[in-house]
Scaffold this active site. Structure first.
Site, mmCIF file in Angstrom:
data_model
loop_
_atom_site.group_PDB
_atom_site.id
_atom_site.type_symbol
_atom_site.label_atom_id
_atom_site.label_comp_id
_atom_site.label_asym_id
_atom_site.label_seq_id
_atom_site.Cartn_x
_atom_site.Cartn_y
_atom_site.Cartn_z
ATOM 1 N N GLY A 47 2.484 21.114 56.171
ATOM 2 C CA GLY A 47 1.030 21.948 55.281
ATOM 3 C C GLY A 47 2.274 22.627 54.952
ATOM 4 N N ILE A 62 3.576 13.179 59.815
ATOM 5 C CA ILE A 62 3.436 14.037 58.971
ATOM 6 C C ILE A 62 4.337 14.415 58.867
ATOM 7 C CG2 ILE A 62 1.485 12.786 57.742
ATOM 8 C CD1 ILE A 62 -0.287 15.357 57.586
ATOM 9 N N ASP A 71 4.781 25.636 65.555
ATOM 10 C CA ASP A 71 3.222 24.571 65.155
ATOM 11 C C ASP A 71 3.583 23.317 65.895
ATOM 12 O OD1 ASP A 71 1.265 22.768 63.838
ATOM 13 O OD2 ASP A 71 1.353 23.785 62.098
ATOM 14 N N HIS A 128 2.611 16.435 63.684
ATOM 15 C CA HIS A 128 3.726 16.144 62.829
ATOM 16 C C HIS A 128 4.598 15.280 63.677
ATOM 17 C CE1 HIS A 128 1.831 18.501 60.326
ATOM 18 N NE2 HIS A 128 0.864 20.131 61.443
#
Length: 365
Positions: free
Chosen positions: A162, A159, A139, A144
């Site tokens: 998820g 962040i 990913d 991120h």
């Protein structure tokens, strides 16, 4: 947008299907309100390597005003064998306001946590480089890792993915209630409620109700709920022990019947009014009947249970577990299956047309 309007295929890596979606950079910042549900089937041993194939379908598009939600269904195959179903939503910031609907009956129903103190609580602290490590799984979203991109998306700093938070929570459930036995993992559903920053401590609160473990995940210290209305379904211990290599996986159709039963808890009354019939299913494996199921869409608010119909069935349908899944996934036309002898039916066969609608709309796994 029609439910079947976009169909993507990707070999070997499920996340890659989204490289084919031309959404623009604004699409990647709306992860905080996404949902995800995963159902897995144990993989039969096979000689030699088999290609992993993922097919993604845009199941629905919802207008949330400030953005749109794209509901995605992803089917993963090892060779020709379905091994995983995954549904999740993507929030596309700034793309709403087009006058579309706000809800969808194709979305998996959220389940609230029990109204009592949790049965167990586990914590883990994420590392400061957690996002940098997790992105190595494939990913590469700059949200991120790139501070400037994170600021552009409205965050103070990059962040955590998820799905990384998702993994911590799932591991807590398996650790607490399955003795870390991954073969007992059957399905999981979560809602991503708020972002997590690398270095924060995750606290998973869990409630056991039979083989379903409800949970929510918080940030320790702030109390912010980052995963809500979540659960893991576990394979019963007896089922794991009883399995042998020759019968090494449960029938794929079982998960479909269970899902229909869950759906009927919410919409059963409406469906009973439309159908008004009892269907008995004989699911075969090889030359033998492996399971019987009854879908009662005539009495009360409807129900699904294993076994023959308690009263007389209006229609009795016999087909193999593999063909059942082909029908549910829309790959096998029931009428063609009937005329070719792959599907056998007795009783009021015309009622089967109503059942086909129910399978398509309410039990797509």
């Amino acid at each position: 947008m029609a439910a079947q309007s976009v169909k993507l295929r990707h070999e070997a890596h499920g996340a890659g299907v989204f490289s084919q979606l031309r959404l623009g950079t604004r699409a990647v910042v709306g992860n905080q309100s996404a949902t995800q549900v995963v159902s897995v089937w144990p993989l039969c041993p096979a000689s030699g390597a088999r290609k992993l194939k993922c097919e993604a379908i845009v199941a629905d598009v919802l207008d949330k005003g400030s953005g749109l939600i794209m509901l995605m269904d992803v089917y993963s195959y090892s060779g020709e064998e379905l091994i995983c179903y995954n549904q999740f939503s993507i929030f596309v910031v700034g793309a709403g306001g087009f006058g579309g609907k706000r809800t969808s009956d194709k979305a998996k129903v959220a389940v609230a946590i029990p109204n009592r103190p949790p049965d167990a609580v586990l914590t883990d602290t994420t590392s400061l480089n957690q996002a940098a490590l997790y992105r190595l799984s494939g990913d590469w979203n700059p949200l991120h890792i790139d501070p400037d991109f994170a600021n552009l998306a409205g965050f103070d700093k990059p962040i955590l993915h998820g799905l990384c938070t998702f993994g911590f929570s799932a591991r807590h459930v398996l650790q607490q209630f399955a003795d870390n036995d991954v073969s007992r993992f059957k399905a999981i559903k979560v809602r991503f409620a708020k972002p997590v920053y690398p270095g924060q401590t995750l606290q998973t609160e869990m409630w056991k109700e039979g083989n379903r473990i409800h949970f929510q995940t918080k940030i320790q210290g702030t109390g912010d709920i980052v995963i809500s209305n979540a659960y893991v379904d576990l394979v019963p211990t007896a089922d794991v022990v009883a399995k042998t290599p020759s019968e090494g996986r449960e029938l794929q159709s079982t998960l479909v019947f269970e899902e229909i039963g869950r759906r009927l808890q919410h919409i059963g009354g409406e469906v009973v009014k439309k159908v008004n019939a009892v269907f008995e299913w004989h699911i075969t494996k090889g030359e033998n009947t492996a399971a019987k199921w009854t879908i009662d869409l005539k009495n009360g608010s409807g129900k699904v249970y294993q076994g023959a119909a308690k009263d007389s069935a209006d229609v009795t349908i016999t087909l193999s577990d593999e063909d059942f899944m082909e029908v549910v996934l829309g790959k096998l036309d029931p009428q063609k299956a009937f005329f070719s002898g792959r599907l056998k039916a007795r009783g009021n066969i015309m009622l089967s047309q109503k059942l086909q609608m129910i399978l398509k709309e309410y039990a797509k796994l």
